[in-house]
Write a protein that holds these residues in place. Structure first.
Motif, short mmCIF file in Angstrom:
data_model
loop_
_atom_site.label_atom_id
_atom_site.label_comp_id
_atom_site.label_asym_id
_atom_site.label_seq_id
_atom_site.Cartn_x
_atom_site.Cartn_y
_atom_site.Cartn_z
N LEU A 56 133.32 29.19 46.52
CA LEU A 56 132.65 29.05 45.24
C LEU A 56 133.64 28.92 44.09
O LEU A 56 133.37 28.23 43.10
CB LEU A 56 131.70 30.23 45.01
CG LEU A 56 130.50 30.28 45.96
CD1 LEU A 56 129.68 31.54 45.73
CD2 LEU A 56 129.61 29.05 45.78
N ALA A 57 134.80 29.58 44.21
CA ALA A 57 135.83 29.42 43.18
C ALA A 57 136.34 27.99 43.16
O ALA A 57 136.56 27.40 42.08
CB ALA A 57 136.97 30.40 43.43
N LEU A 112 150.86 33.27 43.74
CA LEU A 112 150.47 32.94 42.37
C LEU A 112 149.37 33.85 41.83
O LEU A 112 149.25 34.03 40.62
CB LEU A 112 149.99 31.49 42.29
CG LEU A 112 150.95 30.42 42.81
CD1 LEU A 112 150.37 29.04 42.55
CD2 LEU A 112 152.34 30.56 42.20
N ALA A 113 148.55 34.40 42.70
CA ALA A 113 147.45 35.26 42.29
C ALA A 113 146.86 35.93 43.51
O ALA A 113 147.06 35.47 44.64
CB ALA A 113 146.35 34.45 41.57
N VAL A 114 146.13 37.01 43.31
CA VAL A 114 145.36 37.61 44.40
C VAL A 114 143.98 36.97 44.39
O VAL A 114 143.48 36.54 43.35
CB VAL A 114 145.24 39.14 44.27
CG1 VAL A 114 146.61 39.79 44.29
CG2 VAL A 114 144.47 39.54 43.03
N VAL A 115 143.36 36.87 45.56
CA VAL A 115 141.98 36.41 45.64
C VAL A 115 141.06 37.52 46.15
O VAL A 115 139.85 37.46 45.93
CB VAL A 115 141.84 35.15 46.51
CG1 VAL A 115 142.62 34.00 45.92
CG2 VAL A 115 142.27 35.40 47.95
N LYS A 116 141.62 38.49 46.84
CA LYS A 116 140.88 39.69 47.21
C LYS A 116 141.73 40.86 46.72
O LYS A 116 142.68 41.27 47.38
CB LYS A 116 140.63 39.75 48.71
CG LYS A 116 139.62 38.69 49.16
CD LYS A 116 139.34 38.74 50.63
CE LYS A 116 138.29 37.70 51.01
NZ LYS A 116 138.67 36.33 50.62
N GLN A 117 141.37 41.37 45.55
CA GLN A 117 142.24 42.35 44.90
C GLN A 117 141.96 43.79 45.33
O GLN A 117 142.70 44.70 44.96
CB GLN A 117 142.11 42.24 43.38
CG GLN A 117 140.77 42.66 42.82
CD GLN A 117 140.75 42.64 41.31
OE1 GLN A 117 141.71 42.21 40.66
NE2 GLN A 117 139.68 43.12 40.71
N VAL A 238 144.87 24.02 37.77
CA VAL A 238 144.14 24.58 38.90
C VAL A 238 143.94 26.08 38.77
O VAL A 238 142.81 26.59 38.91
CB VAL A 238 144.87 24.26 40.23
CG1 VAL A 238 144.30 25.09 41.38
CG2 VAL A 238 144.76 22.77 40.53
N LEU A 239 145.00 26.83 38.52
CA LEU A 239 144.91 28.30 38.58
C LEU A 239 143.93 28.89 37.60
O LEU A 239 143.11 29.75 37.97
CB LEU A 239 146.30 28.92 38.42
CG LEU A 239 147.00 29.32 39.73
CD1 LEU A 239 146.25 30.45 40.43
CD2 LEU A 239 147.15 28.14 40.67
N PRO A 240 143.94 28.49 36.32
CA PRO A 240 142.97 29.08 35.39
C PRO A 240 141.52 28.84 35.80
O PRO A 240 140.68 29.74 35.68
CB PRO A 240 143.29 28.40 34.06
CG PRO A 240 144.72 28.00 34.17
CD PRO A 240 144.90 27.61 35.61
N LYS A 241 141.22 27.65 36.32
CA LYS A 241 139.83 27.37 36.70
C LYS A 241 139.45 28.08 37.99
O LYS A 241 138.30 28.48 38.17
CB LYS A 241 139.63 25.86 36.84
CG LYS A 241 139.88 25.08 35.57
CD LYS A 241 139.12 25.65 34.37
CE LYS A 241 139.39 24.84 33.11
NZ LYS A 241 138.77 25.48 31.92
#
Length: 335
Positions: A56-57, A112-117, A238-241
């Motif tokens: 969904l992201a 670059l980021a976590v997706v399951k924090q 990409v990352l912000p969206k």
């Protein structure tokens, strides 16, 4: 219930090669939407409840930018790491632990980021307390993993030294072993917890993984350093969206989309479970927040847990593991 587990286990781990909508070549131009690129995204395991939020992201990314996703699935997080390193995919969603291990061994990767924090694992037992697991069989994933460390920590806290720790890869397999009486306790994903309790009500949750470590993130977005340097402009879009897509899952419209996707895919036979799983994910803050990039203090708390638990011997520096510039920029823009 065993049928539900068997279905999850039997789902083929193959390259999906599924573009959500028509798009251009991977890593292509970042111009107008008619020429928007398709990102090759690597996932691990089967399509399950945990990946619905990721999909969904990426749907949000497509709606906001026209950038589409082409998914390939791999048998393990380690395989995703290899695919990212070799350039077989552009972006991977992999386990934090596996990513850090690869970086420690010299892999040119950055998270670059976590997706399951937040870690959703639940410690489920047929005993009323952890102390009553003396001499009993306790299941975990595999040696050297965090489920192994979590099991040892829980038992040590109450002085249990004679429990038999048994490696049983896969939460559905550990769930089946609990119901079948092969195990007395085990770490399970939340969805497997609600399934085993339905079949065997005497089972109960005694602890959660997120209560054992302050920063319990499980999965991250990972790219190769070469892709990072050659596609910074694309990643800036990409990352912000993507992060916005995860953030929207907490909203009423996101809840509707998550439940619709879940009931049409993973929970076709048990739609009520979809609601329970979503509400649990929202309650524990499973998905990342745009305004809350990983901090150095969070990272150091996790490193200390890994070192104390013997999960790793050494850990690369915060700067070596993370490039949080995109996430931090998104956080500043959202204020």
């Amino acid at each position: 219930m065993r049928g539900a587990w068997a279905l999850r286990l039997a789902a083929p781990v193959v390259a999906l090669a599924l573009a959500l909508v028509a798009g251009g070549a991977a890593g292509g131009s970042t111009g107008d939407r008619s020429q928007a690129p398709t990102l090759r995204v690597g996932l691990f395991g089967t399509l399950d409840e945990g990946k619905i939020g990721d999909q969904l992201a990426f749907d949000t990314l497509r709606r906001k930018t026209g950038i589409t996703a082409q998914y390939s699935t791999f048998v393990s997080p380690q395989a995703v790491v290899v695919a990212v390193t070799r350039g077989d995919v552009d972006i991977g969603i992999s386990g934090l632990h596996s990513t850090v291990q690869a970086i420690a061994q010299g892999a040119p990767l950055r998270a670059l980021a976590v997706v399951k924090q937040t870690n959703e694992w639940v410690f489920v037992s047929n005993t009323p307390t952890v102390a009553e697991l003396r001499g009993k069989k306790v299941g975990y994933q595999t040696p050297g993993t965090e489920t192994h460390a979590f099991a040892k920590v829980l038992l040590a806290r109450v002085g249990v030294r004679d429990a038999e720790l048994i490696a049983v890869p896969g939460s559905p397999n550990r769930a089946a072993a609990l119901v079948g009486g092969v195990l007395d306790a085990a770490w399970l994903n939340y969805v497997d917890f609600i399934r085993v309790v339905r079949e065997k009500p005497a089972l109960r949750a005694l602890a959660s993984a997120r209560s054992l470590v302050p920063f319990s993130a499980l999965q991250v977005i990972v790219v190769s350093e070469s892709y990072l340097e050659s596609h910074r402009a694309l990643l800036t879009k990409v990352l912000p969206k993507l992060l916005l897509g995860y953030e929207l899952l907490y909203e009423p419209a996101g809840r509707v989309r998550w439940l619709a996707r879940a009931r049409a895919t993973v929970f076709t036979a048990t739609p009520a479970d979809a609601t329970r799983v979503y509400e649990n994910y929202r309650r524990i803050h499973l998905w990342p927040r745009v305004k809350s990039p990983v901090t150095r203090a969070q990272w150091e708390s996790r490193v200390l847990f890994w070192l104390a638990g013997g999960i790793v011997e050494s850990v690369p520096s915060f700067e070596r593991v993370w490039d949080l510039s995109f996430w931090r920029a998104a956080a500043r823009a959202s204020r």
